[in-house]
Structures are given as C-alpha cells and as structure tokens.
Design a protein around this motif. Structure first.
Motif, mmCIF file in Angstrom:
data_model
loop_
_atom_site.group_PDB
_atom_site.id
_atom_site.type_symbol
_atom_site.label_atom_id
_atom_site.label_comp_id
_atom_site.label_asym_id
_atom_site.label_seq_id
_atom_site.Cartn_x
_atom_site.Cartn_y
_atom_site.Cartn_z
ATOM 1 N N TYR A 143 -23.275 -26.243 -28.732
ATOM 2 C CA TYR A 143 -21.752 -26.266 -27.190
ATOM 3 C C TYR A 143 -22.452 -27.803 -26.808
ATOM 4 C CZ TYR A 143 -20.462 -22.131 -27.346
ATOM 5 O OH TYR A 143 -19.479 -20.910 -28.050
ATOM 6 N N ARG A 178 -15.922 -23.698 -20.897
ATOM 7 C CA ARG A 178 -15.239 -22.994 -22.348
ATOM 8 C C ARG A 178 -14.262 -23.692 -22.157
ATOM 9 N NH1 ARG A 178 -15.764 -17.674 -24.613
ATOM 10 N NH2 ARG A 178 -17.535 -17.770 -22.524
ATOM 11 N N SER A 209 -8.212 -13.559 -25.905
ATOM 12 C CA SER A 209 -8.125 -12.632 -25.976
ATOM 13 C C SER A 209 -7.371 -11.609 -24.530
ATOM 14 C CB SER A 209 -9.359 -11.465 -25.401
ATOM 15 O OG SER A 209 -9.552 -12.213 -24.872
#
Ligand SMILES: N[C@@H](CCC(=O)N[C@@H](CS)C(=O)NCC(=O)O)C(=O)O
Length: 330
Positions: free
Chosen positions: A14, A25, A148
């Motif tokens: 990252y 994110r 999700s």
C-alpha cells in the motif's frame, strides 16, 4: 500483496507516502446487483437474476469483509445455492492464492492458481486491487460484485422466492438507524482498525486509534440496554460489527496496535460477541487459524518474523446471558 495494472500483476505494498502515512481503502470496482428477477439494482447493470447454482462466491476466511458474506449466506440458508471457494490465508507476492492448505477450497470455474486470474477472467485489462469477497456469475462469465456491503444486501432478499431461509436483516422500518450505525462503525471500527494498523506515521495511527475506542465505548453503553444494535433482532449492522469484534483480541489488539483496551474489558461488547457467535451457523464461519495466520504472516512490514502469537485464550461458547434483553428505540 500487489495489484493489477492493465491486467498485469505487480507486487507492491500500500502506498501511504502520498497521504501523510494514512491508509486509504480503494473503492470496489464491480458494483452490479443480483436481484430476484434480474432488474437492475442501485448501481451497475441489470441482468443478474437469482438462480440456484448460477453464482459462486470467492472468500478468504481471514478477511472481515468476506466474512460478512459467509454469515449472511449461512443465516439465509444459501449454502446449496451459492457454492464457495476459499483462498489460502497467506497473501504474499502473488496476492491471494489457491495454494493447498487446510480449509482452502479450490476454484472449480477457472481452476485459478491466483485470485487475480479471476479478475482478469472478468476483465482482461483490469487495473486495481484484487480483493475478496468476489461474487462470480457463471452464466455471463463475469464478476457481479466485489463489494461486501452490497453482496450481503443482495443475499438478504434476492433468493427469498427460491427457498432462502426467512429473515430480513435490513428491515425497511429500521433502515435509517442501520445506515447510521454502519456509517460510524465502518469508518472508525471496521476500517478504523486497518487505518491504525497500516498507518506509517504516529499521527495517522493516533488519528485512527482514539476514534476507534471512542466508538467502542459508545457501543458498550448502547449494548448495556439493548441486545442488538437496532430494534430487538439481529440486523446487518450487527453482522458487520461482529466480523471486526471477533478478530479484535486475536489480531487487531496486537498486530494493529489497537490496545487501549482489549475487547474482553468490555462486558457488554464481549457478551454480544458471544451471543452472535452462538447463533446457528455463525461459529462455522469463524476460522481462527486462517484469521491469525493471515495477518501475522502476510504483513512483513508490521511483523517481520511472521510469528503467530499463541493467545489469547478466548471462550466464545461460554454463556452470554443476553437472552432476556430487549431493544432500544432507534
Ligand atoms: N470494500 C471491500 C474491501 C475488501 C478487502 O479489502 N478485502 C481485503 C482482505 S481483508 C483484500 O482482499 N485485500 C487485498 C488487497 O488490498 O490487495 C469489501 O468490503 O468488499
């Protein structure tokens, strides 16, 4: 760890340099919706109608986001209609893999070695991170969604006419309250632990760790007089909180330095964790070997030795004593 750029895999960690040591994110790329009749959902395209055996779910048992989808699949009794593949816990230079290991379930569709092959099967020039969960459509040969929060909403209702178990975890009457809990819990708890753990400056870490415990204190009070977060039944807000809480003492407290308190210091939150863990179907979705091994062995910059701590000793099957509690108004 890495990502795809124009369909090619690159092994990169990252990038927090660009943003004062803060972890950001990335937004999920595939945002279509599976619906009962194939009509379009709130985003993406239509044409993804509920059908038994048509869709396939790719998960990691370590991942709290993928874990949400497994819990909703179990609560709604969708196991036979939506088969699952499980990646290996060790996420290294090739990202998620299907290397052999306990609990790994290979990919019956692409026979993929790596999860990134599932992404390029959907979009050969895909650029972005290769995350789980992924909901795959066998009929159209593409990814329906890799978000999700949206996959659990689809599972909540799309299969109701095909024999899903009754139960509405996003009831109309409580949506506003559920959305409000989700928003604070996502930012400060679900993603808050990652912001603390992946921070590369002291400031970025502190900016995440204090609000995280501020929310846990607030939830502890709420759960002292209400069995669940909203109303008096389990909702998706509880499912989303549970997957972070169950990882808290085993992983986030040590590995991500979220250690102002342990979760076991919060009697109501810990009782609530046990209560949900003991619901039919939920314990089977929790795999501490995958959870602990993944985090402690996949993040070499945080834990270079890869040693997985032995503890904590945690008895989630002990009585929770919350049966008689009611709910609070929204
Ligand atoms: N917004 C996504 C996030 C999923 C996610 O970040 N999954 C992690 C595992 S816990 C992952 O696959 N990370 C791989 C990467 O970032 O390269 C969702 O909720 O579905």
């Amino acid at each position: 760890m890495g990502m795809l750029v124009d369909g090619q895999w690159h092994d990169v960690w990252y990038d927090t340099e660009a943003n004062k040591g803060k972890f950001e994110r990335e937004k999920s790329a595939f945002r279509n919706w599976l619906t009962a009749d194939g009509s379009p959902g709130p985003s993406g395209e239509g044409g993804f109608a509920a059908e038994a055996g048509r869709y396939h779910l790719y998960v990691s048992l370590a991942c709290p986001w993928a874990h949400r989808t497994l819990i909703m699949r179990a609560l709604k009794g969708l196991e036979a209609m939506i088969p699952v593949s499980v990646v290996h816990w060790h996420m290294a230079e090739n990202g998620w893999t299907f290397a052999e290991g306990p609990g790994v379930v290979p990919d019956p569709i692409h026979h993929a070695q790596y999860m990134h092959q599932v992404y390029t099967a959907a979009k050969p020039d895909y650029s972005g991170r290769v995350t789980v969960p992924v909901l795959w459509d066998r009929k159209r040969g593409t990814i329906v969604s890799n978000e999700s929060a949206e996959i659990i909403r689809m599972f909540n209702t799309a299969f109701d006419d095909l024999g899903a178990r009754p139960g509405d975890y996003y009831p109309e009457a409580h949506r506003e309250a559920i959305d409000a809990f989700n928003a604070r819990i996502y930012d400060t708890v679900n993603n808050g632990v990652y912001k603390a753990g992946f921070a590369t400056t002291q400031e970025a870490y502190e900016e995440a760790v204090y609000p995280l415990f501020g929310t846990l204190d607030w939830l502890e009070t709420r759960l002292s007089s209400s069995r669940y977060l909203v109303g008096n039944t389990l909702t998706e807000a509880d499912i989303r909180l549970f997957t972070t809480l169950v990882r808290f003492d085993p992983v986030y407290r040590g590995h991500f330095k979220c250690n102002l308190h342990s979760l076991a210091d919060y009697p109501n939150l810990f009782g609530y964790l046990r209560d949900i863990y003991q619901m039919p179907g939920v314990a089977e979705t929790v795999d501490f070997r995958h959870i602990k091994s993944h985090y402690y062995q996949s993040h070499g910059t945080i834990n270079p030795t890869g040693i997985v701590p032995a503890g904590p000793l945690m008895d989630l099957a002990a009585p929770h004593g919350r049966e008689g509690m009611g709910g609070l108004a929204d």
